[in-house]
Design a protein around this motif. Structure first.
Motif, PDB file in Angstrom:
ATOM      1  N   THR A   1       0.825  -1.203   0.000  1.00 49.84           N
ATOM      2  CA  THR A   1       0.000   0.000   0.000  1.00 49.84           C
ATOM      3  C   THR A   1       0.860   1.254   0.000  1.00 49.84           C
ATOM      4  OG1 THR A   1      -1.556   1.267   1.373  1.00 49.84           O
ATOM      5  CG2 THR A   1      -0.085  -0.214   2.527  1.00 49.84           C
ATOM      6  N   ASP A   2       0.293   2.359  -0.478  1.00 49.16           N
ATOM      7  CA  ASP A   2       1.013   3.634  -0.402  1.00 49.16           C
ATOM      8  C   ASP A   2       1.068   4.165   1.026  1.00 49.16           C
ATOM      9  OD1 ASP A   2      -1.662   4.354  -0.121  1.00 49.16           O
ATOM     10  OD2 ASP A   2      -1.661   5.835  -1.733  1.00 49.16           O
ATOM     11  N   GLU A   3       0.298   3.589   1.927  1.00 47.79           N
ATOM     12  CA  GLU A   3       0.275   4.087   3.300  1.00 47.79           C
ATOM     13  C   GLU A   3       1.590   3.858   4.032  1.00 47.79           C
ATOM     14  OE1 GLU A   3      -3.330   3.514   5.572  1.00 47.79           O
ATOM     15  OE2 GLU A   3      -4.416   2.948   3.753  1.00 47.79           O
ATOM     16  N   VAL A   4       2.440   2.961   3.507  1.00 51.81           N
ATOM     17  CA  VAL A   4       3.746   2.743   4.138  1.00 51.81           C
ATOM     18  C   VAL A   4       4.619   3.991   4.070  1.00 51.81           C
ATOM     19  CG1 VAL A   4       3.693   0.272   3.636  1.00 51.81           C
ATOM     20  CG2 VAL A   4       4.836   1.822   2.033  1.00 51.81           C
ATOM     21  N   TYR A   5       4.326   4.886   3.127  1.00 54.63           N
ATOM     22  CA  TYR A   5       5.141   6.086   2.938  1.00 54.63           C
ATOM     23  C   TYR A   5       4.778   7.219   3.894  1.00 54.63           C
ATOM     24  CZ  TYR A   5       6.224   3.930  -1.628  1.00 54.63           C
ATOM     25  OH  TYR A   5       6.614   3.089  -2.638  1.00 54.63           O
ATOM     26  N   GLY A   6       3.659   7.098   4.596  1.00 52.96           N
ATOM     27  CA  GLY A   6       3.263   8.145   5.518  1.00 52.96           C
ATOM     28  C   GLY A   6       2.312   9.145   4.905  1.00 52.96           C
ATOM     29  N   SER A   7       2.469  10.416   5.249  1.00 53.41           N
ATOM     30  CA  SER A   7       1.535  11.459   4.838  1.00 53.41           C
ATOM     31  C   SER A   7       2.251  12.537   4.036  1.00 53.41           C
ATOM     32  CB  SER A   7       0.890  12.079   6.086  1.00 53.41           C
ATOM     33  OG  SER A   7      -0.124  12.988   5.750  1.00 53.41           O
ATOM     34  N   LEU A   8       1.559  13.055   3.013  1.00 58.31           N
ATOM     35  CA  LEU A   8       2.123  14.076   2.137  1.00 58.31           C
ATOM     36  C   LEU A   8       1.576  15.459   2.478  1.00 58.31           C
ATOM     37  CD1 LEU A   8       1.839  12.341  -1.352  1.00 58.31           C
ATOM     38  CD2 LEU A   8       3.973  12.914  -0.167  1.00 58.31           C
ATOM     39  N   PRO A   9       2.350  16.517   2.142  1.00 62.32           N
ATOM     40  CA  PRO A   9       1.804  17.874   2.241  1.00 62.32           C
ATOM     41  C   PRO A   9       0.788  18.126   1.140  1.00 62.32           C
ATOM     42  CG  PRO A   9       3.981  17.921   1.235  1.00 62.32           C
ATOM     43  CD  PRO A   9       3.753  16.510   1.686  1.00 62.32           C
ATOM     44  N   ALA A  10       0.123  19.262   1.193  1.00 62.05           N
ATOM     45  CA  ALA A  10      -0.936  19.574   0.228  1.00 62.05           C
ATOM     46  C   ALA A  10      -0.405  19.877  -1.162  1.00 62.05           C
ATOM     47  CB  ALA A  10      -1.767  20.751   0.737  1.00 62.05           C
TER      48      ALA A  10
ATOM     49  N   TYR B   1      10.118   5.190   3.954  1.00 60.99           N
ATOM     50  CA  TYR B   1       8.954   4.673   4.669  1.00 60.99           C
ATOM     51  C   TYR B   1       8.724   5.475   5.952  1.00 60.99           C
ATOM     52  CZ  TYR B   1       8.161   0.486   1.825  1.00 60.99           C
ATOM     53  OH  TYR B   1       7.836  -0.373   0.810  1.00 60.99           O
ATOM     54  N   ASP B   2       7.452   5.759   6.229  1.00 67.50           N
ATOM     55  CA  ASP B   2       7.094   6.527   7.422  1.00 67.50           C
ATOM     56  C   ASP B   2       5.676   6.174   7.852  1.00 67.50           C
ATOM     57  OD1 ASP B   2       7.157   8.388   9.478  1.00 67.50           O
ATOM     58  OD2 ASP B   2       6.602  10.074   8.179  1.00 67.50           O
ATOM     59  N   PRO B   3       5.417   4.882   8.170  1.00 68.27           N
ATOM     60  CA  PRO B   3       4.045   4.459   8.481  1.00 68.27           C
ATOM     61  C   PRO B   3       3.538   5.098   9.764  1.00 68.27           C
ATOM     62  CG  PRO B   3       5.604   2.713   9.016  1.00 68.27           C
ATOM     63  CD  PRO B   3       6.382   3.776   8.297  1.00 68.27           C
ATOM     64  N   ARG B   4       2.205   5.373   9.799  1.00 64.27           N
ATOM     65  CA  ARG B   4       1.616   6.096  10.920  1.00 64.27           C
ATOM     66  C   ARG B   4       0.543   5.314  11.669  1.00 64.27           C
ATOM     67  NH1 ARG B   4       2.407  11.621   9.955  1.00 64.27           N
ATOM     68  NH2 ARG B   4       4.219  11.919   8.628  1.00 64.27           N
ATOM     69  N   SER B   5       0.150   4.150  11.201  1.00 67.12           N
ATOM     70  CA  SER B   5      -0.903   3.368  11.853  1.00 67.12           C
ATOM     71  C   SER B   5      -0.406   1.939  12.038  1.00 67.12           C
ATOM     72  CB  SER B   5      -2.179   3.356  11.010  1.00 67.12           C
ATOM     73  OG  SER B   5      -2.000   2.566   9.842  1.00 67.12           O
ATOM     74  N   PRO B   6      -1.034   1.172  12.942  1.00 64.73           N
ATOM     75  CA  PRO B   6      -0.650  -0.237  13.053  1.00 64.73           C
ATOM     76  C   PRO B   6      -0.763  -0.973  11.719  1.00 64.73           C
ATOM     77  CG  PRO B   6      -1.959   0.398  14.951  1.00 64.73           C
ATOM     78  CD  PRO B   6      -2.004   1.565  14.000  1.00 64.73           C
ATOM     79  N   TYR B   7      -1.800  -0.641  10.928  1.00 63.10           N
ATOM     80  CA  TYR B   7      -1.937  -1.279   9.613  1.00 63.10           C
ATOM     81  C   TYR B   7      -0.746  -0.973   8.718  1.00 63.10           C
ATOM     82  CZ  TYR B   7      -3.197  -1.613   4.696  1.00 63.10           C
ATOM     83  OH  TYR B   7      -3.165  -1.862   3.351  1.00 63.10           O
ATOM     84  N   SER B   8      -0.449   0.306   8.530  1.00 61.75           N
ATOM     85  CA  SER B   8       0.624   0.660   7.604  1.00 61.75           C
ATOM     86  C   SER B   8       1.985   0.202   8.118  1.00 61.75           C
ATOM     87  CB  SER B   8       0.626   2.164   7.323  1.00 61.75           C
ATOM     88  OG  SER B   8       0.763   2.916   8.506  1.00 61.75           O
ATOM     89  N   ALA B   9       2.165   0.182   9.445  1.00 60.87           N
ATOM     90  CA  ALA B   9       3.428  -0.315  10.002  1.00 60.87           C
ATOM     91  C   ALA B   9       3.580  -1.813   9.732  1.00 60.87           C
ATOM     92  CB  ALA B   9       3.481  -0.041  11.501  1.00 60.87           C
TER      93      ALA B   9
ATOM     94  N   ASP C   1     -12.387  12.781  14.149  1.00 61.28           N
ATOM     95  CA  ASP C   1     -11.386  12.187  13.271  1.00 61.28           C
ATOM     96  C   ASP C   1     -10.761  10.960  13.915  1.00 61.28           C
ATOM     97  OD1 ASP C   1      -9.884  11.944  11.007  1.00 61.28           O
ATOM     98  OD2 ASP C   1      -8.847  13.866  11.207  1.00 61.28           O
ATOM     99  N   ARG C   2     -10.236  10.056  13.071  1.00 65.03           N
ATOM    100  CA  ARG C   2      -9.502   8.906  13.580  1.00 65.03           C
ATOM    101  C   ARG C   2      -8.125   9.354  14.074  1.00 65.03           C
ATOM    102  NH1 ARG C   2      -7.824   6.407   7.997  1.00 65.03           N
ATOM    103  NH2 ARG C   2      -9.648   5.052   8.226  1.00 65.03           N
ATOM    104  N   PRO C   3      -7.548   8.689  15.073  1.00 63.66           N
ATOM    105  CA  PRO C   3      -6.199   9.033  15.531  1.00 63.66           C
ATOM    106  C   PRO C   3      -5.169   8.863  14.416  1.00 63.66           C
ATOM    107  CG  PRO C   3      -7.299   7.585  17.104  1.00 63.66           C
ATOM    108  CD  PRO C   3      -8.146   7.611  15.873  1.00 63.66           C
ATOM    109  N   GLY C   4      -4.268   9.828  14.281  1.00 59.23           N
ATOM    110  CA  GLY C   4      -3.174   9.714  13.320  1.00 59.23           C
ATOM    111  C   GLY C   4      -3.610   9.672  11.871  1.00 59.23           C
ATOM    112  N   HIS C   5      -4.714  10.337  11.531  1.00 65.14           N
ATOM    113  CA  HIS C   5      -5.265  10.286  10.180  1.00 65.14           C
ATOM    114  C   HIS C   5      -4.338  11.021   9.210  1.00 65.14           C
ATOM    115  CE1 HIS C   5      -9.238  10.648   7.664  1.00 65.14           C
ATOM    116  NE2 HIS C   5      -8.305   9.917   7.076  1.00 65.14           N
ATOM    117  N   ASP C   6      -3.740  10.300   8.263  1.00 64.72           N
ATOM    118  CA  ASP C   6      -2.821  10.912   7.296  1.00 64.72           C
ATOM    119  C   ASP C   6      -3.553  11.932   6.430  1.00 64.72           C
ATOM    120  OD1 ASP C   6      -0.711   9.353   8.203  1.00 64.72           O
ATOM    121  OD2 ASP C   6      -1.060   7.775   6.725  1.00 64.72           O
TER     122      ASP C   6
END
Length: 353
Positions: free
Chosen positions: A130-139, A151-159, A287-292
């Motif tokens: 998934t692309d979620e392994v990369y973390g969150s992008l700016p606008a 890689y910069d995962p932010r949730s248990p799933y992406s980690a 919102d969900r915790p840590g929402h990218d």
């Protein structure tokens, strides 16, 4: 081609199974049939001589080994995973056990099969991530995930998915296992289990229930039609360079609010409410915790090297998806009774392992 698909009764896996059978490939569908799996997704394929199914949990190393040794695949396409971010927040242990330990089991089973078969040249282990392994992008719309993004995962799933990616790369470097990896953006389309955003919105709207949007709805995702994704996966499995990773995106960025409003507009046109508009049902929730904030894929590598690009715009894909759900109540109605469906998940009140 002989293709073993783990998680072939799931949303993306079943799309791969349907396309592979259509193209004349032999397919072994290996699935544990956990809560999000549905054999109805591949019911039309069951009569095909090209199709086999084996109920097997990837946490069962011996079961996976037996399946591979018996079927003798040319390609193992590993899609089986726990994939719902909200569920990972509430109960991370399942994600560690399946996405990390399960991937280890499939890798070891594939390595043993490959080595004992004499390391055939055409064998590939294709890991879907998934692309979620990369973390969150700016606008900034110019900034997108590439295959070289750290890689910069932010949730248990992406980690857990990042961990599985690292395992696959390590098995290539250490043991020479011929692997390819793909990282995709948010998928949608027919047979999407009704706990993810798009089917939740469609089915809640039809039931006259609130349409929940996390936060202010400004989170951005790149939406990829599942059948486009299946095309890309088969292409990478057959022609991708060993040891290489490929990002697969739909080039369809939308905020969550824009996406929900688009679904409401389609429903207003094809099945109007007796009173008011579907958008009247939109409700903003905590919102969900840590929402990218944003995901966006740069898919230039798969386009330039393999000639793939998405064929379905988000407008076309949403139209097809809404129509499919309107015409297939017999598929989704029973799934609404499964555990956790329709409940608010991802509150941060994690269960102990």
């Amino acid at each position: 081609m002989r293709l073993c698909v783990t998680g072939g009764a799931g949303f993306i896996g079943s799309a791969v199974v349907r396309l592979a059978i259509k193209r004349g490939h032999e397919v072994l569908n290996l699935d544990a049939l956990t809560y999000a799996a549905c054999l109805e997704n591949v019911s039309d394929e069951e009569a095909s001589a090209l199709y086999r199914f084996k109920q097997c949990d990837i946490r069962d190393r011996e079961g996976v080994q037996e399946a591979l040794d018996d079927f003798k695949p040319d390609i193992v396409m590993h899609l089986a995973a726990e994939s719902h971010v909200d569920r990972s927040i509430d109960g991370p242990s399942d994600f560690i056990e399946t996405n990390i330990n399960g991937t280890f089991n499939v890798l070891e089973a594939a390595r043993k099969y490959w080595e004992e078969a004499g390391k055939p040249e055409r064998f590939r282990f294709h890991h879907i991530s998934t692309d979620e392994v990369y973390g969150s992008l700016p606008a900034d719309p110019e900034v997108k995930f590439t295959e070289g993004t750290p890689y910069d995962p932010r949730s248990p799933y992406s980690a857990s998915k990042a961990s599985s990616d690292h395992l696959v790369r390590a098995w290539h470097e250490t043991y020479g296992l011929p692997v390819v990896i793909t990282n995709c953006s948010n998928n949608y389309g027919p047979y999407h289990f009704p706990e993810k955003l798009i089917p939740v919105v469609i089915l809640n709207a039809l039931a006259g229930q609130p349409l929940p949007i996390y936060g202010d709805g400004s989170n951005i995702r790149d939406w990829l039609y599942v059948e486009d994704h299946a095309e890309a996966l088969l292409l990478v499995a057959e022609r991708g360079e060993v040891g290489r990773s490929y990002n697969i995106g739909g080039d369809n960025e939308r905020t969550n609010l824009e996406l929900v409003q688009a679904i409401c507009s389609i429903l207003d046109r094809v099945q109007p409410r007796s009173e008011g508009l579907y958008s009247d049902l939109i409700t903003f929730v905590t919102d969900r915790p840590g929402h990218d904030a944003r995901y966006a894929i740069n898919a230039s590598r798969i386009r330039d090297e393999l000639g793939w690009q998405p064929s379905v715009t988000v407008e076309e894909g949403l139209e097809r998806t809404v129509t499919w759900y309107l015409e297939n109540e017999a598929w989704w109605q029973p799934l609404l009774e499964r555990k956790g469906v329709g409940e608010r998940l991802g509150t941060g009140k994690a269960k102990s392992a």
